[in-house]
Design a protein around this motif. Structure first.
Motif, PDB file in Angstrom:
ATOM      1  N   LEU A 136       0.891  -1.176   0.000  1.00 48.55           N
ATOM      2  CA  LEU A 136       0.000   0.000   0.000  1.00 48.55           C
ATOM      3  C   LEU A 136       0.922   1.218   0.000  1.00 48.55           C
ATOM      4  CD1 LEU A 136      -3.138   0.573   2.246  1.00 48.55           C
ATOM      5  CD2 LEU A 136      -1.691   2.415   1.427  1.00 48.55           C
ATOM      6  N   GLN A 137       0.994   1.821  -1.158  1.00 48.37           N
ATOM      7  CA  GLN A 137       1.926   2.936  -1.348  1.00 48.37           C
ATOM      8  C   GLN A 137       1.208   4.250  -1.034  1.00 48.37           C
ATOM      9  OE1 GLN A 137       3.069   3.305  -5.458  1.00 48.37           O
ATOM     10  NE2 GLN A 137       4.569   4.911  -5.040  1.00 48.37           N
ATOM     11  N   VAL A 138       1.859   5.098  -0.263  1.00 49.43           N
ATOM     12  CA  VAL A 138       1.282   6.423   0.012  1.00 49.43           C
ATOM     13  C   VAL A 138       2.079   7.453  -0.782  1.00 49.43           C
ATOM     14  CG1 VAL A 138       0.749   8.148   1.777  1.00 49.43           C
ATOM     15  CG2 VAL A 138       0.579   5.701   2.317  1.00 49.43           C
ATOM     16  N   ILE A 139       1.379   8.232  -1.578  1.00 48.24           N
ATOM     17  CA  ILE A 139       2.079   9.276  -2.342  1.00 48.24           C
ATOM     18  C   ILE A 139       1.494  10.641  -1.996  1.00 48.24           C
ATOM     19  CG2 ILE A 139       2.753   7.759  -4.258  1.00 48.24           C
ATOM     20  CD1 ILE A 139       0.458   8.848  -5.878  1.00 48.24           C
ATOM     21  N   GLU A 140       2.316  11.638  -2.117  1.00 48.06           N
ATOM     22  CA  GLU A 140       1.844  12.989  -1.785  1.00 48.06           C
ATOM     23  C   GLU A 140       1.069  13.585  -2.961  1.00 48.06           C
ATOM     24  OE1 GLU A 140       1.762  14.293   1.218  1.00 48.06           O
ATOM     25  OE2 GLU A 140       2.659  12.407   1.830  1.00 48.06           O
ATOM     26  N   ALA A 141       0.178  14.469  -2.617  1.00 51.84           N
ATOM     27  CA  ALA A 141      -0.711  15.057  -3.637  1.00 51.84           C
ATOM     28  C   ALA A 141       0.054  16.012  -4.540  1.00 51.84           C
ATOM     29  CB  ALA A 141      -1.842  15.802  -2.951  1.00 51.84           C
ATOM     30  N   THR A 142      -0.435  16.105  -5.768  1.00 49.60           N
ATOM     31  CA  THR A 142       0.113  17.078  -6.704  1.00 49.60           C
ATOM     32  C   THR A 142      -0.615  18.417  -6.505  1.00 49.60           C
ATOM     33  OG1 THR A 142       0.681  17.383  -9.017  1.00 49.60           O
ATOM     34  CG2 THR A 142      -1.490  16.527  -8.593  1.00 49.60           C
ATOM     35  N   ASP A 143       0.057  19.493  -6.840  1.00 45.87           N
ATOM     36  CA  ASP A 143      -0.568  20.813  -6.665  1.00 45.87           C
ATOM     37  C   ASP A 143      -1.713  21.006  -7.653  1.00 45.87           C
ATOM     38  OD1 ASP A 143       0.881  21.713  -4.608  1.00 45.87           O
ATOM     39  OD2 ASP A 143       2.283  22.937  -5.790  1.00 45.87           O
ATOM     40  N   ALA A 144      -2.809  21.467  -7.170  1.00 47.02           N
ATOM     41  CA  ALA A 144      -3.954  21.780  -8.039  1.00 47.02           C
ATOM     42  C   ALA A 144      -4.877  22.702  -7.267  1.00 47.02           C
ATOM     43  CB  ALA A 144      -4.684  20.509  -8.435  1.00 47.02           C
ATOM     44  N   ASN A 145      -5.675  23.479  -8.000  1.00 44.07           N
ATOM     45  CA  ASN A 145      -6.619  24.378  -7.343  1.00 44.07           C
ATOM     46  C   ASN A 145      -8.024  23.789  -7.371  1.00 44.07           C
ATOM     47  OD1 ASN A 145      -4.722  26.402  -6.820  1.00 44.07           O
ATOM     48  ND2 ASN A 145      -4.900  27.144  -8.932  1.00 44.07           N
ATOM     49  N   ALA A 146      -8.671  23.835  -6.236  1.00 43.91           N
ATOM     50  CA  ALA A 146     -10.067  23.379  -6.173  1.00 43.91           C
ATOM     51  C   ALA A 146     -10.948  24.358  -6.946  1.00 43.91           C
ATOM     52  CB  ALA A 146     -10.525  23.301  -4.728  1.00 43.91           C
ATOM     53  N   THR A 147     -12.046  23.852  -7.481  1.00 39.75           N
ATOM     54  CA  THR A 147     -12.982  24.733  -8.189  1.00 39.75           C
ATOM     55  C   THR A 147     -14.267  24.938  -7.394  1.00 39.75           C
ATOM     56  OG1 THR A 147     -13.801  22.822  -9.386  1.00 39.75           O
ATOM     57  CG2 THR A 147     -12.117  24.146 -10.490  1.00 39.75           C
ATOM     58  N   THR A 148     -14.424  24.151  -6.328  1.00 36.23           N
ATOM     59  CA  THR A 148     -15.599  24.317  -5.457  1.00 36.23           C
ATOM     60  C   THR A 148     -15.182  24.123  -4.003  1.00 36.23           C
ATOM     61  OG1 THR A 148     -16.191  21.966  -5.508  1.00 36.23           O
ATOM     62  CG2 THR A 148     -17.204  23.355  -7.189  1.00 36.23           C
ATOM     63  N   THR A 149     -15.940  24.721  -3.105  1.00 35.71           N
ATOM     64  CA  THR A 149     -15.753  24.428  -1.672  1.00 35.71           C
ATOM     65  C   THR A 149     -17.138  24.284  -1.048  1.00 35.71           C
ATOM     66  OG1 THR A 149     -15.766  26.769  -1.118  1.00 35.71           O
ATOM     67  CG2 THR A 149     -13.612  25.764  -1.410  1.00 35.71           C
ATOM     68  N   ILE A 150     -17.210  23.464  -0.028  1.00 35.01           N
ATOM     69  CA  ILE A 150     -18.502  23.320   0.668  1.00 35.01           C
ATOM     70  C   ILE A 150     -18.536  24.312   1.820  1.00 35.01           C
ATOM     71  CG2 ILE A 150     -19.950  21.776   2.047  1.00 35.01           C
ATOM     72  CD1 ILE A 150     -18.964  19.494   0.239  1.00 35.01           C
ATOM     73  N   GLN A 151     -19.524  25.192   1.752  1.00 36.49           N
ATOM     74  CA  GLN A 151     -19.660  26.222   2.777  1.00 36.49           C
ATOM     75  C   GLN A 151     -20.343  25.658   4.016  1.00 36.49           C
ATOM     76  OE1 GLN A 151     -22.563  29.456   2.002  1.00 36.49           O
ATOM     77  NE2 GLN A 151     -20.740  30.714   1.731  1.00 36.49           N
ATOM     78  N   SER A 152     -21.396  24.879   3.795  1.00 30.14           N
ATOM     79  CA  SER A 152     -22.137  24.306   4.932  1.00 30.14           C
ATOM     80  C   SER A 152     -23.044  23.190   4.430  1.00 30.14           C
ATOM     81  CB  SER A 152     -22.994  25.383   5.604  1.00 30.14           C
ATOM     82  OG  SER A 152     -23.958  25.861   4.681  1.00 30.14           O
ATOM     83  N   PHE A 153     -23.536  22.433   5.385  1.00 28.09           N
ATOM     84  CA  PHE A 153     -24.519  21.380   5.083  1.00 28.09           C
ATOM     85  C   PHE A 153     -25.830  21.718   5.770  1.00 28.09           C
ATOM     86  CE2 PHE A 153     -20.396  19.192   4.890  1.00 28.09           C
ATOM     87  CZ  PHE A 153     -20.502  18.503   3.702  1.00 28.09           C
TER      88      PHE A 153
END
Lengths: 320, 248
Positions: free
Chosen positions: B200-217
């Motif tokens: 089970l290999q763990v790799i670090e995330a690549t840089d990218a910008n999110a296009t959405t965020t969750i404000q609330s539920f």
């Protein structure tokens, strides 16, 4: 700057979802002080869209697009979105809409929110309410990118007339062989029946019907109401009804105006598939069936006695 | 054939849905997490290819270390190895970007995923991944066969099915029908023991910008009690549906 709406059609006729996304797009355009443009691909008479508020209709005619192809359609939508300087794009969350919208989103570098159920609560930041956790909750999602794609959930906004004197503009879209890496070979449709996706009313039945031979009355009830028929998971697993009728968590989602559940106890997985329906009616012999907690109206009774009465009374009601 | 199966780590379907921190976070308290049901159908199809046609199967998840038991379960079902991209999956596009890096670096022929996850229901990751990698893409897949690099796939459409022809490399978003529910696999003891030793290999995330965020539920407004109508008074039901609910 404009709001672009993809108005999907089938055999030249607009789907109800197309009229809903145009109605919705008109309202968003008002919120943004912008105008709404509808895009059609190989549709026939587009004047119907003016009735729902489309100020401009961009028509694309291309024989290679007669059959839906997600990548090719996405390419056309992208080209029109750029040509119309669209900052907000609205696509329905139908099976085809969910297929093509993510492709368009990457192509336009646009943020995408699917299964949106209401007008934006705020346009700065641009915040939409969408279904989450299989309709057991909603998430208020901010689309942070410059271009935004809204996937509108069926029956969540409604269809509103808002006549305008619209104009039509044809657009020459470029499609290439590379867009057709996936080819349609054959379409197998059950003809002559109302489909679950299109239906405003769905009549669904479960194991309480005791066997496939008893589905005649379910089909008759659906026929009287102009409804689609559906079933619970055990019924499709038993082979009493086709898998395409299975409604629930892993089956088809239903967002009808009226959902009638007959002889279905209401397992949580089934309820997850029908939560988005507006009015739920349950007919079940067991007063403790969990479905009664989720229903708006209920009859504790034997389906074999209640349904025939309901058919007769509805026939009389429809005739009156 | 090298197959990659994308695995979402989701609350069990029977979980109570609650939120914390002023309704901004999902409350994981007491929640059991499982392989996303749609992904499980696709994983089972991948195992079929492995056993019948010869393939290696890697499973991948974008998530924190909390998702590793779910990846181990996929290994216990029979996947050969696993990759975890170490990132909180806050946005579908971000997840697709991470998966695209894994696909590009791994030389996969076929990527299988579920139609959507049952938590955020976005249904966007497979299509975005296919576009980012320039793979062919079939959504809502209910049947598929691979012959060399040629693929025949069936997808669900409104009121029926559509048979498609395409080729590898390919991303497929599956659902019930790509395998039947009765064919889903439950890990046995041997599989669970073997899974502990699989990589089970763990790799670090690549840089990218999110296009959405969750404000609330928020949760749906509480529903009123069911209105019961006597079984011998269906006229009343028709009256309620016509005059009160206005649906007939």
């Amino acid at each position: 700057m404009s709001v672009l709406v993809f108005a999907d059609s089938s055999e030249g006729k607009f789907k109800k979802t197309a009229l809903e996304v145009v109605s919705y797009g008109k309202k968003i355009a008002e919120q943004l002080g912008s105008s709404v443009v509808a895009l059609t691909i190989n549709a026939g008479d587009v004047s119907e869209l003016y009735k729902y508020g489309a100020e401009k209709v961009v028509t694309v005619s291309n024989d290679s697009l007669n059959t839906f192809n997600a990548k090719a359609y996405a390419s056309v939508i992208k080209q029109v979105a750029i040509a119309q300087n669209a900052t907000v794009l609205i696509i329905d969350s139908s099976i085809n809409g969910l297929y093509l919208a993510p492709i368009v989103a990457v192509g336009l570098e646009a943020g995408y929110a699917s299964n949106v159920v209401a007008l934006p609560g705020n346009t700065s930041p641009f915040t939409v309410k969408r279904k989450a956790f299989s309709s057991k909750a909603f998430s208020n999602t901010v689309i942070t990118s410059d271009k935004k794609i809204i996937g509108l959930a069926k029956n969540s906004y409604g269809v509103y007339e808002n006549s305008v004197a619209g104009t039509t503009e044809s657009f020459e879209a470029t499609v290439s062989d590379a867009d057709f890496g996936v080819k349609s070979e054959k379409v197998e449709r059950v003809t002559g029946k109302v489909t679950i996706a299109d239906a405003d009313i769905v009549v669904s039945a479960g194991r309480g019907l005791k066997g496939p031979e008893n589905w005649g009355m379910i089909e008759e009830l659906a026929g009287v109401l102009g409804a689609a028929t559906a079933c619970s998971k055990p019924v499709s697993d038993l082979g009493w009804r086709p898998h395409g009728e299975h409604v629930g968590q892993t089956g088809k989602p239903v967002a009808s105006n009226l959902y009638i559940a007959i002889g279905i106890s209401g397992a949580i997985q089934h309820l997850a598939g029908i939560n988005a329906s507006k009015v739920k009616v349950v007919i079940n012999t067991d007063p403790e069936a969990p479905f009664f907690k989720a229903a708006d109206y209920g009859i504790v009774g034997d389906a074999f006695e209640v349904v025939p009465q309901l058919i007769e009374k509805l026939k009389a009601f429809k005739a009156s | 054939m090298k197959i990659l199966v994308c695995i979402s780590h989701v609350p069990d379907t029977t979980s109570k849905i609650n939120f914390t921190e002023n309704d901004t976070k999902f409350d994981t308290n007491g929640v059991q997490f499982v392989i996303n049901p749609y992904d499980e159908f696709s994983l089972t199809r991948a195992m079929w290819f492995k056993e019948k046609q010869g393939a290696t199967v890697t499973v991948v998840n974008v998530g924190s270390s909390a998702t590793e038991p779910t990846l181990r379960k996929a290994l216990a079902i029979g996947a050969d190895d696993a990759i975890r991209v170490n990132m909180e999956p806050t946005d579908g596009f971000l997840v697709a970007k991470q998966l695209a890096e894994v696909v590009k670096n791994g030389g996969y022929d076929l990527v299988l995923a579920g139609r959507e996850s049952i938590d955020y229901n976005g249904g966007m990751v497979p299509g975005m991944l296919a576009t980012l990698t320039d793979f062919n893409f079939v959504n809502g897949c209910v049947g598929m066969e691979v012959d060399g690099t040629n693929v025949s796939a069936t997808r669900e459409i409104d009121g029926g099915n559509e048979v498609l022809s395409t080729s590898l490399p390919l991303v497929v978003a599956g659902q019930k029908g790509i395998v039947e529910e009765k064919d889903l696999r439950i890990p046995n003891m041997r599989g669970i023991m073997m899974a502990r030793k699989k990589p089970l290999q763990v790799i670090e995330a690549t840089d990218a910008n999110a296009t959405t965020t969750i404000q609330s539920f928020e949760k749906p407004a509480p529903k009123g009690a069911v209105k019961l109508v006597a079984a011998d008074n269906v006229d009343e039901l028709i009256n309620l549906l016509h005059n009160e609910a206005k649906v007939i």
